[in-house]
Write a protein that holds these residues in place. Sequence first.
Motif, PDB file in Angstrom:
ATOM      1  N   ARG A 122       0.893  -1.250  -0.001  1.00 18.28           N
ATOM      2  CA  ARG A 122       0.107   0.043  -0.202  1.00 18.28           C
ATOM      3  C   ARG A 122       0.848   1.248  -0.046  1.00 18.28           C
ATOM      4  NH1 ARG A 122      -5.132   1.285  -1.809  1.00 18.28           N
ATOM      5  NH2 ARG A 122      -6.149   2.601  -0.445  1.00 18.28           N
ATOM      6  N   GLN A 123       0.481   2.304  -0.849  1.00 22.66           N
ATOM      7  CA  GLN A 123       1.175   3.378  -1.038  1.00 22.66           C
ATOM      8  C   GLN A 123       0.173   4.420  -0.815  1.00 22.66           C
ATOM      9  OE1 GLN A 123       4.248   4.071  -4.011  1.00 22.66           O
ATOM     10  NE2 GLN A 123       4.374   1.743  -4.240  1.00 22.66           N
ATOM     11  N   THR A 124       0.506   5.559  -1.360  1.00 25.11           N
ATOM     12  CA  THR A 124      -0.762   6.658  -1.218  1.00 25.11           C
ATOM     13  C   THR A 124      -1.970   6.323  -1.769  1.00 25.11           C
ATOM     14  OG1 THR A 124       0.017   8.103  -3.101  1.00 25.11           O
ATOM     15  CG2 THR A 124       0.871   8.655  -1.057  1.00 25.11           C
ATOM     16  N   LEU A 125      -3.261   6.719  -1.388  1.00 29.65           N
ATOM     17  CA  LEU A 125      -4.600   6.390  -1.976  1.00 29.65           C
ATOM     18  C   LEU A 125      -4.527   6.523  -3.265  1.00 29.65           C
ATOM     19  CD1 LEU A 125      -6.968   8.212   0.919  1.00 29.65           C
ATOM     20  CD2 LEU A 125      -6.257   5.875   0.646  1.00 29.65           C
ATOM     21  N   ASP A 126      -4.036   7.598  -3.967  1.00 31.14           N
ATOM     22  CA  ASP A 126      -4.212   8.333  -5.394  1.00 31.14           C
ATOM     23  C   ASP A 126      -3.052   7.453  -6.343  1.00 31.14           C
ATOM     24  OD1 ASP A 126      -2.365   9.875  -4.208  1.00 31.14           O
ATOM     25  OD2 ASP A 126      -3.416  11.608  -5.431  1.00 31.14           O
ATOM     26  N   TYR A 129      -0.518   2.180  -9.413  1.00 30.39           N
ATOM     27  CA  TYR A 129       0.342   1.296  -9.325  1.00 30.39           C
ATOM     28  C   TYR A 129       0.612   0.503 -10.930  1.00 30.39           C
ATOM     29  CZ  TYR A 129      -0.777   0.865  -4.221  1.00 30.39           C
ATOM     30  OH  TYR A 129      -1.031   1.505  -3.019  1.00 30.39           O
ATOM     31  N   THR A 130       2.093   0.231 -10.807  1.00 32.18           N
ATOM     32  CA  THR A 130       2.449  -0.271 -12.173  1.00 32.18           C
ATOM     33  C   THR A 130       2.939  -1.682 -11.845  1.00 32.18           C
ATOM     34  OG1 THR A 130       4.981   0.364 -11.784  1.00 32.18           O
ATOM     35  CG2 THR A 130       3.425   1.831 -12.684  1.00 32.18           C
ATOM     36  N   GLU A 131       3.187  -2.444 -12.800  1.00 32.08           N
ATOM     37  CA  GLU A 131       3.520  -3.859 -12.702  1.00 32.08           C
ATOM     38  C   GLU A 131       4.908  -4.162 -11.903  1.00 32.08           C
ATOM     39  OE1 GLU A 131       0.770  -3.564 -16.087  1.00 32.08           O
ATOM     40  OE2 GLU A 131       2.611  -2.275 -15.463  1.00 32.08           O
ATOM     41  N   THR A 132       5.728  -3.165 -11.823  1.00 30.38           N
ATOM     42  CA  THR A 132       6.898  -3.212 -11.271  1.00 30.38           C
ATOM     43  C   THR A 132       6.916  -2.691  -9.578  1.00 30.38           C
ATOM     44  OG1 THR A 132       7.714  -1.042 -12.076  1.00 30.38           O
ATOM     45  CG2 THR A 132       8.252  -3.298 -13.250  1.00 30.38           C
ATOM     46  N   ASP A 133       5.886  -2.245  -9.386  1.00 30.34           N
ATOM     47  CA  ASP A 133       5.706  -1.766  -7.814  1.00 30.34           C
ATOM     48  C   ASP A 133       5.629  -2.929  -6.854  1.00 30.34           C
ATOM     49  OD1 ASP A 133       5.550   1.000  -7.617  1.00 30.34           O
ATOM     50  OD2 ASP A 133       3.337   0.930  -8.334  1.00 30.34           O
ATOM     51  N   VAL A 135       5.178  -5.925  -3.670  1.00 31.21           N
ATOM     52  CA  VAL A 135       4.013  -6.318  -3.179  1.00 31.21           C
ATOM     53  C   VAL A 135       4.241  -6.636  -1.658  1.00 31.21           C
ATOM     54  CG1 VAL A 135       3.452  -7.251  -5.459  1.00 31.21           C
ATOM     55  CG2 VAL A 135       4.753  -8.632  -3.872  1.00 31.21           C
ATOM     56  N   ASP A 136       3.256  -6.970  -0.978  1.00 36.83           N
ATOM     57  CA  ASP A 136       3.480  -7.307   0.400  1.00 36.83           C
ATOM     58  C   ASP A 136       2.004  -8.253   0.977  1.00 36.83           C
ATOM     59  OD1 ASP A 136       1.389  -5.524   0.842  1.00 36.83           O
ATOM     60  OD2 ASP A 136       2.417  -4.198   2.284  1.00 36.83           O
ATOM     61  N   GLY A 137       1.257  -8.144   0.138  1.00 34.46           N
ATOM     62  CA  GLY A 137       0.055  -9.179   0.493  1.00 34.46           C
ATOM     63  C   GLY A 137      -0.519  -8.896   1.837  1.00 34.46           C
ATOM     64  N   VAL A 138      -0.844  -7.540   2.051  1.00 34.82           N
ATOM     65  CA  VAL A 138      -1.369  -7.118   3.267  1.00 34.82           C
ATOM     66  C   VAL A 138      -2.719  -6.420   2.911  1.00 34.82           C
ATOM     67  CG1 VAL A 138      -1.624  -5.519   5.403  1.00 34.82           C
ATOM     68  CG2 VAL A 138       0.607  -6.520   4.727  1.00 34.82           C
ATOM     69  N   ALA A 139      -3.965  -7.029   3.362  1.00 36.13           N
ATOM     70  CA  ALA A 139      -5.308  -6.736   3.156  1.00 36.13           C
ATOM     71  C   ALA A 139      -6.277  -7.037   4.305  1.00 36.13           C
ATOM     72  CB  ALA A 139      -6.007  -7.463   1.934  1.00 36.13           C
ATOM     73  N   ARG A 268     -12.233  -0.751   2.742  1.00 35.58           N
ATOM     74  CA  ARG A 268     -11.909  -1.976   1.893  1.00 35.58           C
ATOM     75  C   ARG A 268     -11.006  -1.251   0.766  1.00 35.58           C
ATOM     76  NH1 ARG A 268     -12.968  -4.814  -2.604  1.00 35.58           N
ATOM     77  NH2 ARG A 268     -13.417  -6.867  -2.411  1.00 35.58           N
ATOM     78  N   GLU A 269      -9.714  -1.196   1.159  1.00 35.36           N
ATOM     79  CA  GLU A 269      -8.681  -0.515   0.264  1.00 35.36           C
ATOM     80  C   GLU A 269      -8.836  -1.155  -1.345  1.00 35.36           C
ATOM     81  OE1 GLU A 269      -5.113  -1.695   2.197  1.00 35.36           O
ATOM     82  OE2 GLU A 269      -5.380   0.091   3.673  1.00 35.36           O
ATOM     83  N   THR A 270      -8.745  -0.039  -2.007  1.00 33.28           N
ATOM     84  CA  THR A 270      -8.686  -0.457  -3.425  1.00 33.28           C
ATOM     85  C   THR A 270      -7.306   0.170  -4.373  1.00 33.28           C
ATOM     86  OG1 THR A 270     -10.173   1.468  -3.734  1.00 33.28           O
ATOM     87  CG2 THR A 270     -11.100  -0.489  -3.752  1.00 33.28           C
ATOM     88  N   TYR A 271      -7.201   0.092  -5.357  1.00 33.64           N
ATOM     89  CA  TYR A 271      -5.908   0.288  -5.980  1.00 33.64           C
ATOM     90  C   TYR A 271      -6.258   0.659  -7.368  1.00 33.64           C
ATOM     91  CZ  TYR A 271      -4.021  -2.532  -2.318  1.00 33.64           C
ATOM     92  OH  TYR A 271      -3.685  -3.106  -1.079  1.00 33.64           O
ATOM     93  N   GLN A 272      -5.560   2.141  -7.648  1.00 29.34           N
ATOM     94  CA  GLN A 272      -5.593   2.500  -9.119  1.00 29.34           C
ATOM     95  C   GLN A 272      -4.236   2.051  -9.901  1.00 29.34           C
ATOM     96  OE1 GLN A 272      -5.333   6.988 -11.069  1.00 29.34           O
ATOM     97  NE2 GLN A 272      -5.241   6.781  -8.968  1.00 29.34           N
ATOM     98  N   PHE A 273      -4.807   1.636 -11.157  1.00 24.47           N
ATOM     99  CA  PHE A 273      -3.453   1.009 -11.763  1.00 24.47           C
ATOM    100  C   PHE A 273      -3.483   2.262 -12.917  1.00 24.47           C
ATOM    101  CE2 PHE A 273      -5.090  -3.628 -11.678  1.00 24.47           C
ATOM    102  CZ  PHE A 273      -4.496  -3.708 -10.420  1.00 24.47           C
ATOM    103  N   ASP A 274      -1.894   1.994 -13.335  1.00 19.25           N
ATOM    104  CA  ASP A 274      -1.220   2.805 -14.530  1.00 19.25           C
ATOM    105  C   ASP A 274      -1.634   1.834 -15.545  1.00 19.25           C
ATOM    106  OD1 ASP A 274       0.162   3.574 -16.705  1.00 19.25           O
ATOM    107  OD2 ASP A 274       1.524   4.096 -15.545  1.00 19.25           O
TER     108      ASP A 274
END
Length: 307
Positions: A122-126, A129-133, A135-139, A268-274
């Motif tokens: 998890r990084q900032t809300l906005d 995320y790119t494919e090279t970011d 991972v940590d598997g925390v939800a 419920r965390e969500t993720y914005q993709f590049d």
Amino acid sequence: MKGKKILVTGGTGQVARPVAESLAEGNDVWCLGRFGTPGIEWELNRRSITTWHWDMDDLSGDALKGLPEDFTHVIHSAVRRGEDGDFNATAEVNSVAAGRLMAHTRTAESFLYVSTGALYARQTLDHKYTETDPVDGVADWLPAYPVGKIAAEGAVRAFAQVLGLPTTIARLNIVYGPGGYGGVPMLYFKRMLAGEPIPVPLSGQNWCSLLHTDDLVAQVPALWRAATAPARVVNWGGDQPVGITDCVRHMEALTGVEAKLVPSEVTRETYQFDPTLRRELTGPCRVAWRDGIRRTLETLHPEHVRR
């Protein structure tokens, strides 16, 4: 796609069922699953889809015995989500099932594994995320789920390289649309109808990349074509950044149903993709999210949509 022999797991779910039903027009489509919902197997058979009973939790080498091996394309969407909180079982079931499936279909032209964006650190809300970011598997909302996906991705990477099986690992964002239960936006709308609170961040809002079912179905063949060995990883989401609060407010405006947004430290965390890589592989999406949400509401909750 025409004249292919296609294997689909998770074919009763929100993601893979519309893919199976669409590809059944002109292809030989098989769906693996437990088919526990009454009538679901009959509905798939009626669409000329062959069903095969398979339980991911069966880790024996006989689980796929008798299943044909000559599939040209595979989409593996079935998952043990880990609602029981058993991290070890979730990791083992997902990784072993993926490995056995790939070994069984090793002669396929292409294998598509449906992963998740929930595994990113998890990084900032906005953040986009790119494919090279990392991972940590925390939800917090379903702790074992991303751990199982990371484990399965490891198995998929290994088998793709060892078997020389062209593979795409597609990390899925939020899929929504008029099929099934409608996806996460419709879960929020049901909370709105029930007058239940919807947790939102204390500051700002969660962002995501909503992907309409129409775009998901259209992009599957391109993701198969993009498969490589070693496996290719791509973020699979829509083109437009979507704020969850904005989405809920949009449904509020379309229906007049009040949304009770409650600031909370846990959401419920969500993720914005590049979307850059995915657009290169599949081309742009066709369904704008506001129009897609309206169409979904008109199908699933027509009595609430303002005219």
